[in-house]
Design a protein around this motif. Sequence first.
Motif, PDB file in Angstrom:
ATOM      1  N   PHE A 296     -23.837 -31.614  -6.743  1.00  0.00           N
ATOM      2  CA  PHE A 296     -23.420 -30.728  -7.823  1.00  0.00           C
ATOM      3  C   PHE A 296     -24.340 -29.525  -7.981  1.00  0.00           C
ATOM      4  N   LYS A 297     -25.388 -29.447  -7.171  1.00  0.00           N
ATOM      5  CA  LYS A 297     -26.342 -28.342  -7.257  1.00  0.00           C
ATOM      6  C   LYS A 297     -25.847 -27.148  -6.440  1.00  0.00           C
ATOM      7  N   ALA A 298     -25.689 -26.017  -7.108  1.00  0.00           N
ATOM      8  CA  ALA A 298     -25.267 -24.792  -6.426  1.00  0.00           C
ATOM      9  C   ALA A 298     -26.480 -24.120  -5.795  1.00  0.00           C
ATOM     10  N   GLY A 299     -26.204 -23.184  -4.890  1.00  0.00           N
ATOM     11  CA  GLY A 299     -27.265 -22.364  -4.331  1.00  0.00           C
ATOM     12  C   GLY A 299     -28.076 -23.023  -3.239  1.00  0.00           C
ATOM     13  N   GLN A 300     -27.499 -23.972  -2.519  1.00  0.00           N
ATOM     14  CA  GLN A 300     -28.226 -24.600  -1.420  1.00  0.00           C
ATOM     15  C   GLN A 300     -27.427 -24.488  -0.124  1.00  0.00           C
ATOM     16  N   THR A 301     -28.154 -24.255   0.945  1.00  0.00           N
ATOM     17  CA  THR A 301     -27.532 -24.198   2.261  1.00  0.00           C
ATOM     18  C   THR A 301     -27.285 -25.614   2.751  1.00  0.00           C
ATOM     19  N   ALA A 302     -26.566 -25.731   3.850  1.00  0.00           N
ATOM     20  CA  ALA A 302     -26.321 -27.039   4.443  1.00  0.00           C
ATOM     21  C   ALA A 302     -27.637 -27.720   4.819  1.00  0.00           C
ATOM     22  N   ALA A 303     -28.571 -26.956   5.377  1.00  0.00           N
ATOM     23  CA  ALA A 303     -29.873 -27.531   5.764  1.00  0.00           C
ATOM     24  C   ALA A 303     -30.647 -28.011   4.536  1.00  0.00           C
ATOM     25  N   GLU A 304     -30.602 -27.232   3.466  1.00  0.00           N
ATOM     26  CA  GLU A 304     -31.307 -27.641   2.246  1.00  0.00           C
ATOM     27  C   GLU A 304     -30.684 -28.886   1.627  1.00  0.00           C
ATOM     28  N   ALA A 305     -29.363 -28.961   1.607  1.00  0.00           N
ATOM     29  CA  ALA A 305     -28.688 -30.137   1.066  1.00  0.00           C
ATOM     30  C   ALA A 305     -29.040 -31.375   1.890  1.00  0.00           C
ATOM     31  N   ARG A 306     -29.005 -31.241   3.216  1.00  0.00           N
ATOM     32  CA  ARG A 306     -29.358 -32.372   4.076  1.00  0.00           C
ATOM     33  C   ARG A 306     -30.809 -32.795   3.852  1.00  0.00           C
ATOM     34  N   MET A 307     -31.725 -31.831   3.765  1.00  0.00           N
ATOM     35  CA  MET A 307     -33.138 -32.140   3.549  1.00  0.00           C
ATOM     36  C   MET A 307     -33.328 -32.896   2.226  1.00  0.00           C
ATOM     37  N   ARG A 308     -32.632 -32.448   1.177  1.00  0.00           N
ATOM     38  CA  ARG A 308     -32.743 -33.130  -0.119  1.00  0.00           C
ATOM     39  C   ARG A 308     -32.162 -34.540  -0.056  1.00  0.00           C
ATOM     40  N   MET A 309     -31.052 -34.682   0.635  1.00  0.00           N
ATOM     41  CA  MET A 309     -30.456 -36.016   0.797  1.00  0.00           C
ATOM     42  C   MET A 309     -31.400 -36.924   1.581  1.00  0.00           C
ATOM     43  N   GLU A 310     -31.971 -36.415   2.659  1.00  0.00           N
ATOM     44  CA  GLU A 310     -32.893 -37.221   3.465  1.00  0.00           C
ATOM     45  C   GLU A 310     -34.142 -37.599   2.675  1.00  0.00           C
ATOM     46  N   ALA A 311     -34.615 -36.720   1.815  1.00  0.00           N
ATOM     47  CA  ALA A 311     -35.779 -37.039   0.983  1.00  0.00           C
ATOM     48  C   ALA A 311     -35.469 -38.195   0.039  1.00  0.00           C
ATOM     49  N   ARG A 312     -34.238 -38.285  -0.417  1.00  0.00           N
ATOM     50  CA  ARG A 312     -33.832 -39.371  -1.321  1.00  0.00           C
ATOM     51  C   ARG A 312     -33.462 -40.646  -0.564  1.00  0.00           C
ATOM     52  N   ALA A 313     -32.728 -40.480   0.540  1.00  0.00           N
ATOM     53  CA  ALA A 313     -32.090 -41.620   1.197  1.00  0.00           C
ATOM     54  C   ALA A 313     -32.744 -42.051   2.495  1.00  0.00           C
ATOM     55  N   GLY A 314     -33.626 -41.247   3.034  1.00  0.00           N
ATOM     56  CA  GLY A 314     -34.242 -41.567   4.317  1.00  0.00           C
ATOM     57  C   GLY A 314     -33.625 -40.744   5.426  1.00  0.00           C
ATOM     58  N   SER A 315     -34.362 -40.656   6.505  1.00  0.00           N
ATOM     59  CA  SER A 315     -33.909 -39.890   7.653  1.00  0.00           C
ATOM     60  C   SER A 315     -33.939 -40.792   8.876  1.00  0.00           C
ATOM     61  N   PRO A 316     -32.874 -40.870   9.630  1.00  0.00           N
ATOM     62  CA  PRO A 316     -31.591 -40.193   9.435  1.00  0.00           C
ATOM     63  C   PRO A 316     -30.847 -40.789   8.240  1.00  0.00           C
ATOM     64  N   LEU A 317     -29.906 -40.021   7.720  1.00  0.00           N
ATOM     65  CA  LEU A 317     -29.123 -40.489   6.578  1.00  0.00           C
ATOM     66  C   LEU A 317     -28.358 -41.754   6.950  1.00  0.00           C
ATOM     67  N   PRO A 318     -28.327 -42.737   6.053  1.00  0.00           N
ATOM     68  CA  PRO A 318     -27.585 -43.977   6.326  1.00  0.00           C
ATOM     69  C   PRO A 318     -26.096 -43.850   6.017  1.00  0.00           C
ATOM     70  N   PHE A 319     -25.649 -42.638   5.725  1.00  0.00           N
ATOM     71  CA  PHE A 319     -24.243 -42.346   5.438  1.00  0.00           C
ATOM     72  C   PHE A 319     -23.927 -40.987   6.043  1.00  0.00           C
ATOM     73  N   ASP A 320     -22.636 -40.659   6.122  1.00  0.00           N
ATOM     74  CA  ASP A 320     -22.217 -39.367   6.672  1.00  0.00           C
ATOM     75  C   ASP A 320     -22.196 -38.318   5.570  1.00  0.00           C
ATOM     76  N   LEU A 321     -22.617 -37.097   5.909  1.00  0.00           N
ATOM     77  CA  LEU A 321     -22.627 -35.982   4.972  1.00  0.00           C
ATOM     78  C   LEU A 321     -21.898 -34.799   5.582  1.00  0.00           C
ATOM     79  N   THR A 322     -21.000 -34.200   4.819  1.00  0.00           N
ATOM     80  CA  THR A 322     -20.397 -32.914   5.154  1.00  0.00           C
ATOM     81  C   THR A 322     -20.771 -31.961   4.037  1.00  0.00           C
ATOM     82  N   PHE A 323     -21.360 -30.838   4.402  1.00  0.00           N
ATOM     83  CA  PHE A 323     -21.748 -29.859   3.395  1.00  0.00           C
ATOM     84  C   PHE A 323     -21.617 -28.464   3.978  1.00  0.00           C
ATOM     85  N   TRP A 324     -21.029 -27.556   3.200  1.00  0.00           N
ATOM     86  CA  TRP A 324     -21.029 -26.138   3.528  1.00  0.00           C
ATOM     87  C   TRP A 324     -20.832 -25.337   2.258  1.00  0.00           C
ATOM     88  N   ASP A 325     -21.340 -24.108   2.292  1.00  0.00           N
ATOM     89  CA  ASP A 325     -21.185 -23.176   1.182  1.00  0.00           C
ATOM     90  C   ASP A 325     -20.998 -21.785   1.780  1.00  0.00           C
TER      91      ASP A 325
END
Length: 160
Positions: free
Chosen positions: A33-62
């Motif tokens: 729900f956070k605006a103003g983030q690129t796909a790389a930033e969204a993935r980095m934030r998800m990985e910081a919360r969930a671990g890397s690699p992500l244990p789920f699939d992510l699709t993100f674009w803006d």
Amino acid sequence: MIRSLIISCLLASPVMAGTVASTAIDSFNAICFKAGQTAAEARMRMEARAGSPLPFDLTFWDKTLQPAPDTPPKIERRCEVRFDGDHTDTAIAALRKQMATPPVFGFAIDLPDTHAEASGTALIEGRELLRGRVAVVHVGTRDGQTFMAVDRLPRGWEGG
């Protein structure tokens, strides 16, 4: 023995604290729900919360921040997570709680013509946002996975 247990706990990924489903749901609600983030930033934030690699699939674009070829023309931003199993009830409950948390995520409106209920849909809802924007939240199952998605449409979306 205690030392090795402590080391194991320190090295454990964040996913081990909960299930993949709860990690995906929590990550979706915290990041998507956070605006103003690129796909790389969204993935980095998800990985910081969930671990890397992500244990789920992510699709993100803006599209307002970077090109996103081969994406629907009337949708300017998408964030979607997918994870194994049917966890729609849990996902909907968490999503509803998140949308009611200040700042409240708009209010329900008729579904825009850009979206429709599909096979496996458990929830799909249009939400009016600030500055004339609209969002669509969508929870359901497809191919044995639960998905949670939020799409943002630009101001003037109804004009074509």
